[in-house]
Scaffold this motif. Structure first.
Motif, mmCIF file in Angstrom:
data_model
loop_
_atom_site.group_PDB
_atom_site.id
_atom_site.type_symbol
_atom_site.label_atom_id
_atom_site.label_comp_id
_atom_site.label_asym_id
_atom_site.label_seq_id
_atom_site.Cartn_x
_atom_site.Cartn_y
_atom_site.Cartn_z
ATOM 1 N N GLY A 108 0.780 -1.228 0.000
ATOM 2 C CA GLY A 108 0.000 0.000 0.000
ATOM 3 C C GLY A 108 0.809 1.273 0.000
ATOM 4 O O GLY A 108 0.240 2.369 -0.047
ATOM 5 N N HIS A 109 2.149 1.165 0.025
ATOM 6 C CA HIS A 109 2.976 2.364 0.132
ATOM 7 C C HIS A 109 3.905 2.558 -1.068
ATOM 8 O O HIS A 109 4.698 3.499 -1.073
ATOM 9 C CB HIS A 109 3.836 2.297 1.399
ATOM 10 C CG HIS A 109 3.069 2.509 2.665
ATOM 11 N ND1 HIS A 109 3.059 3.702 3.346
ATOM 12 C CD2 HIS A 109 2.285 1.669 3.381
ATOM 13 C CE1 HIS A 109 2.309 3.593 4.425
ATOM 14 N NE2 HIS A 109 1.824 2.368 4.474
ATOM 15 N N ASP A 110 3.848 1.700 -2.041
ATOM 16 C CA ASP A 110 4.793 1.759 -3.156
ATOM 17 C C ASP A 110 4.290 2.710 -4.230
ATOM 18 O O ASP A 110 3.427 2.372 -5.037
ATOM 19 C CB ASP A 110 5.010 0.365 -3.739
ATOM 20 C CG ASP A 110 6.232 0.295 -4.634
ATOM 21 O OD1 ASP A 110 6.930 1.321 -4.747
ATOM 22 O OD2 ASP A 110 6.482 -0.771 -5.202
ATOM 23 N N ARG A 169 -4.051 3.059 2.139
ATOM 24 C CA ARG A 169 -2.927 2.444 2.858
ATOM 25 C C ARG A 169 -3.438 1.543 3.987
ATOM 26 O O ARG A 169 -2.943 0.427 4.177
ATOM 27 C CB ARG A 169 -2.002 3.525 3.417
ATOM 28 C CG ARG A 169 -1.446 4.453 2.351
ATOM 29 C CD ARG A 169 -0.450 5.433 2.933
ATOM 30 N NE ARG A 169 -0.161 6.525 1.998
ATOM 31 C CZ ARG A 169 0.995 7.164 1.939
ATOM 32 N NH1 ARG A 169 1.970 6.845 2.753
ATOM 33 N NH2 ARG A 169 1.172 8.145 1.072
ATOM 34 N N VAL A 170 -4.400 2.053 4.741
ATOM 35 C CA VAL A 170 -4.938 1.272 5.856
ATOM 36 C C VAL A 170 -5.674 0.037 5.347
ATOM 37 O O VAL A 170 -5.558 -1.058 5.913
ATOM 38 C CB VAL A 170 -5.877 2.147 6.725
ATOM 39 C CG1 VAL A 170 -6.577 1.296 7.782
ATOM 40 C CG2 VAL A 170 -5.081 3.266 7.392
ATOM 41 N N LYS A 181 -5.856 -5.870 4.515
ATOM 42 C CA LYS A 181 -5.889 -7.041 3.639
ATOM 43 C C LYS A 181 -4.647 -7.912 3.839
ATOM 44 O O LYS A 181 -4.722 -9.138 3.875
ATOM 45 C CB LYS A 181 -5.982 -6.600 2.177
ATOM 46 C CG LYS A 181 -7.311 -5.958 1.804
ATOM 47 C CD LYS A 181 -7.266 -5.466 0.356
ATOM 48 C CE LYS A 181 -8.561 -4.736 -0.006
ATOM 49 N NZ LYS A 181 -8.515 -4.187 -1.385
ATOM 50 N N PHE A 182 -3.500 -7.261 3.950
ATOM 51 C CA PHE A 182 -2.241 -8.001 4.083
ATOM 52 C C PHE A 182 -2.219 -8.816 5.376
ATOM 53 O O PHE A 182 -1.717 -9.932 5.409
ATOM 54 C CB PHE A 182 -1.064 -7.025 4.033
ATOM 55 C CG PHE A 182 0.291 -7.686 4.093
ATOM 56 C CD1 PHE A 182 0.790 -8.345 2.984
ATOM 57 C CD2 PHE A 182 1.057 -7.644 5.251
ATOM 58 C CE1 PHE A 182 2.034 -8.962 3.033
ATOM 59 C CE2 PHE A 182 2.293 -8.256 5.301
ATOM 60 C CZ PHE A 182 2.795 -8.921 4.194
ATOM 61 N N HIS A 183 -2.775 -8.228 6.458
ATOM 62 C CA HIS A 183 -2.748 -8.900 7.761
ATOM 63 C C HIS A 183 -4.083 -9.583 8.086
ATOM 64 O O HIS A 183 -4.287 -10.009 9.235
ATOM 65 C CB HIS A 183 -2.396 -7.897 8.860
ATOM 66 C CG HIS A 183 -0.976 -7.399 8.773
ATOM 67 N ND1 HIS A 183 0.099 -8.134 9.224
ATOM 68 C CD2 HIS A 183 -0.456 -6.252 8.270
ATOM 69 C CE1 HIS A 183 1.222 -7.461 9.021
ATOM 70 N NE2 HIS A 183 0.912 -6.309 8.440
ATOM 71 N N SER A 201 -11.896 -3.414 12.203
ATOM 72 C CA SER A 201 -10.582 -3.063 12.760
ATOM 73 C C SER A 201 -9.924 -1.953 11.950
ATOM 74 O O SER A 201 -9.364 -1.014 12.506
ATOM 75 C CB SER A 201 -9.686 -4.299 12.789
ATOM 76 O OG SER A 201 -10.208 -5.293 13.634
ATOM 77 N N THR A 202 -9.969 -2.048 10.619
ATOM 78 C CA THR A 202 -9.359 -1.018 9.791
ATOM 79 C C THR A 202 -10.118 0.299 9.912
ATOM 80 O O THR A 202 -9.512 1.370 9.941
ATOM 81 C CB THR A 202 -9.310 -1.464 8.322
ATOM 82 O OG1 THR A 202 -10.634 -1.803 7.882
ATOM 83 C CG2 THR A 202 -8.401 -2.677 8.145
ATOM 84 N N ASN A 203 -11.432 0.237 10.006
ATOM 85 C CA ASN A 203 -12.215 1.466 10.166
ATOM 86 C C ASN A 203 -11.922 2.144 11.507
ATOM 87 O O ASN A 203 -11.888 3.370 11.592
ATOM 88 C CB ASN A 203 -13.707 1.156 10.060
ATOM 89 C CG ASN A 203 -14.124 0.808 8.638
ATOM 90 O OD1 ASN A 203 -13.429 1.159 7.685
ATOM 91 N ND2 ASN A 203 -15.248 0.119 8.495
#
Length: 535
Positions: free
Chosen positions: A486-488, A501-502, A507-509, A515-517
């Protein structure tokens, strides 16, 4: 001092210089208890272990921490830390050359070249490459081990390799290359009765000495393995892989050794070569006209007995001159790109690409910083011979000779065009952002600085890293040698909203949407706008 404008500026640009400052400041916060997790600085939040995305400065950050404890500002402390590294490189190399029986002037000349030759000072922006003092110490230990048959030197050899790895993994790997090249050269030049003499040297040691040296070598080796294992774990966690094409672009070419674009004296030579369109800043390998002249004289001296007339330690000096020459030659030939049919370039170094982690060492051109030691030894040998050939009783000609040699070695350095950033620019950028923050900042806040496509993306990323660190809060932003999901950024003016990014982090974790919200509710965005350009 010109590279820091007498402590009113920091070496390098606004990006890599400040990034290294953030890493050093993180270590200072950790040892003073303001930061709990050594491997997880406050950027790229909430990703963990992001310190392993680049160099960590473990071997030299304590100097910066001491300067901060003495109440220097972060900008001045960073500049003082840089100057300390340059001085340490010079002083340690001088001591090693003196132990190799070079005169005060010859040792000073060699140490000056190692610490301050053009390829070193052009790397001021990559401050993580500053601390190189363990390189001459490791080389000297290898010399004592093979040439002086001192088995006790092996423990110190492992120690100094470990120290260099903890100062900079890049230079630790390159130091191993140098020592392997020197070992090959030494075994060819000085192999007679080597193992027999080393066995006798081991038997002559007392039992406590044997235990101490064995423990030193084992502890140093384990420390290196643990460090590299941590980096391998993080690379595996985030799915980092090396880029073969990128590494090939940063392998040295013949013309690389003639490029010094920031030199007032010799930049015209490099201007003849425009075949390096990518990463030209990494191909600045020319050692300088004066240094090159004296270096080539040093390359010739070990092979002619005529030059040993007035030198009491000529045998040892010629031996280490030959060792330096062949070590340098092996490194040069094994990493150089050669032209092949169709205009393509290839290099023997490509055979190492299959070694796990080797592609993480992207800028192989930086090997010149380690090659600087054999270059410095050959310069010292030339200076020793040239000055000793002058009549000791004729002080005028002796002083004139020293002055001429000193001028050849130093003038190009004195008039070098340094890249530096005034401290006032740091302050101005942070002040511009600080006025946009809510007062007081709510507890549990996470900072996000929006680029909005107004300038190259990494300015906003590093601004956020410095500001968040000063505020003692984490930031979604980040910049390093590697990037989490998400940062590239894909283009210079691209902007990635914190929401994206969040979400990519979640998704990655494998986090829930709730939780993301919840994490997004803690984010403070400045300026309060939306990205103009999105990847």
């Amino acid at each position: 001092m010109p590279s820091i404008n007498w402590f009113t500026a920091t070496p390098g640009d606004l990006i890599d210089g400040r990034f290294n400052s953030v890493i050093l400041e993180h270590f200072y916060h950790w040892i003073t208890g303001r930061q709990q997790d050594l491997w997880s600085p406050s950027f790229f939040y909430p990703n963990l272990d992001v310190l392993a995305f680049s160099d960590n400065h473990f071997g030299n950050a304590f100097i910066y921490a001491l300067l901060r404890i003495l109440d220097l500002s972060r900008e001045v402390a960073f500049s003082a830390w840089y100057v300390s590294g340059c001085l340490l490189n010079f002083l340690v190399t001088y001591i090693v050359l003196r132990k190799l029986h070079f005169s005060v002037f010859a040792a000073s000349a060699g140490a000056f070249v190692f610490a301050y030759f053009l390829p070193a000072i052009i790397q001021a922006g990559h401050a993580q490459l500053t601390y190189r003092f363990a390189i001459p110490l490791a080389f000297y230990a290898l010399w004592n081990f093979i040439y002086k048959r001192q088995i006790s030197a092996l423990g110190l050899l492992f120690l100094w390799i470990c120290v260099q790895f903890y100062c900079s993994i890049y230079l630790g790997v390159f130091l191993v290359y140098l020592l392997l090249a020197a070992s090959i050269a030494a075994l060819i030049l000085q192999h007679k009765n080597l193992f027999k003499d080393l066995k006798r040297s081991w038997l002559d040691l007392t039992k406590p000495r044997k235990i101490f040296l064995s423990a030193l070598a084992i502890a140093s080796s384990i420390s290196i393995i643990l460090l590299l294992e941590k980096y391998q774990q993080v690379a595996s966690l985030y799915g980092f892989t090396g880029n073969v094409v990128e590494v090939k672009h940063m392998l040295p070419r013949l013309e690389s050794y003639l490029i010094a674009d920031n030199s007032s004296f010799s930049s015209f030579v490099g201007s003849w070569f425009n075949q390096i369109p990518l990463y030209r800043h990494e191909h600045q390998l020319f050692i300088g006209i004066g240094v090159a002249l004296i270096f080539f004289i040093g390359c010739c001296i070990p092979w002619f007995n005529y030059f040993g007339i007035n030198r009491p330690y000529a045998k040892d000096q010629n031996a280490i001159g030959k060792l330096a020459f062949f070590s340098l030659l092996i490194l040069f030939l094994s990493t150089l790109q050669y032209g092949v049919g169709g205009g393509q370039l290839t290099s023997p170094y490509e055979y190492l690409f299959s070694i796990p982690g080797i592609l993480s060492i992207r800028a192989v051109t930086r090997l010149i910083l380690v090659q600087g030691l054999p270059i410095a030894i050959l310069v010292a040998l030339a200076c020793e011979t040239l000055i000793s050939s002058l009549n000791k009783n004729n002080y005028f000609w002796r002083a004139a000779g020293i002055a001429i040699v000193a001028a050849l070695l130093s003038l190009e350095v004195i008039f070098f065009d340094h890249v530096k950033t005034p401290n006032a620019i740091w302050t101005e950028r942070l002040n511009r952002l600080s006025v946009l923050l809510p007062k007081p900042i709510p507890a549990g806040s996470v900072l996000f600085v929006d680029n909005s496509g107004k300038e190259t993306w990494y300015f906003a990323e590093v601004d956020a890293m410095v500001l968040a660190q000063d505020l003692g809060i984490p930031t979604i932003n980040g910049y390093s040698g590697k990037f989490p999901p998400g940062h590239d950024h894909q283009s210079p003016n691209s902007c990635i909203p914190y929401m994206a990014r969040v979400q990519d982090y979640g998704k990655f974790h494998h986090l829930t949407e709730a939780s993301t919200n919840e994490l997004m509710t803690h984010i403070i965005q400045i300026p309060p706008s939306t990205c103009v350009k999105v990847n």
